[in-house]
Design an enzyme around this catalytic site. Sequence first.
Site, PDB file in Angstrom:
ATOM      1  N   ASP A 111       0.857  -1.185   0.000  1.00 47.12           N
ATOM      2  CA  ASP A 111       0.000   0.000   0.000  1.00 47.12           C
ATOM      3  C   ASP A 111       0.892   1.234   0.000  1.00 47.12           C
ATOM      4  O   ASP A 111       1.996   1.205   0.546  1.00 47.12           O
ATOM      5  CB  ASP A 111      -0.906   0.012   1.229  1.00 47.12           C
ATOM      6  CG  ASP A 111      -1.985  -1.063   1.175  1.00 47.12           C
ATOM      7  OD1 ASP A 111      -2.457  -1.386   0.076  1.00 47.12           O
ATOM      8  OD2 ASP A 111      -2.374  -1.561   2.243  1.00 47.12           O
ATOM      9  N   ASP A 129      -6.877  -1.370  -4.764  1.00 49.60           N
ATOM     10  CA  ASP A 129      -7.960  -1.018  -3.835  1.00 49.60           C
ATOM     11  C   ASP A 129      -8.882   0.030  -4.460  1.00 49.60           C
ATOM     12  O   ASP A 129     -10.108  -0.072  -4.371  1.00 49.60           O
ATOM     13  CB  ASP A 129      -7.395  -0.462  -2.523  1.00 49.60           C
ATOM     14  CG  ASP A 129      -6.550  -1.463  -1.756  1.00 49.60           C
ATOM     15  OD1 ASP A 129      -6.769  -2.678  -1.915  1.00 49.60           O
ATOM     16  OD2 ASP A 129      -5.677  -1.014  -0.994  1.00 49.60           O
TER      17      ASP A 129
END
Length: 155
Positions: A111, A129
């Site tokens: 991330d 995402d």
Amino acid sequence: MIYYAIGLIVLILDQLTKWIIVQQMHIGESIEIIPHFLYITSARNTGAAWSILEGQMWFFYLVTVVVLAIVIFYMQKYGRHRPFLGVALGLVIGGTLGNFIDRLFRGSVVDFIHVFLGNYSYPVFNVADSSLVIGAILIVIFTLFDQKKVNAHEQ
């Protein structure tokens, strides 16, 4: 089919950006892009959103296979005839595969997009995402409008 190409583009963009983060940044390192709002922060997540079910890789593998099977079924049956739905399903496929590849080969999801909303630090996320969320929102919108069309034809 064009909708699978959308998924492939998302997958390539997702994996490329994650590769850059892994190569160029240490975990926890952060680069300010827009002060007090947007940062590039190198993070790893062994769970799902907000780190729920952390470390349950077998669960994520199973869910990913089931979700992909369902999404591909819907793509073949409905998505290829309805462009809006096809784009939404393509985004879901690309996002699902992007995070699945991370879990499979890295043992965690990379991330790096870190947003602050006032004093709230939104959980760090990635391209996959974003694609999943946008795809899911589009599916909901499609479903709502499609149902309105069905109801209008029945009256």
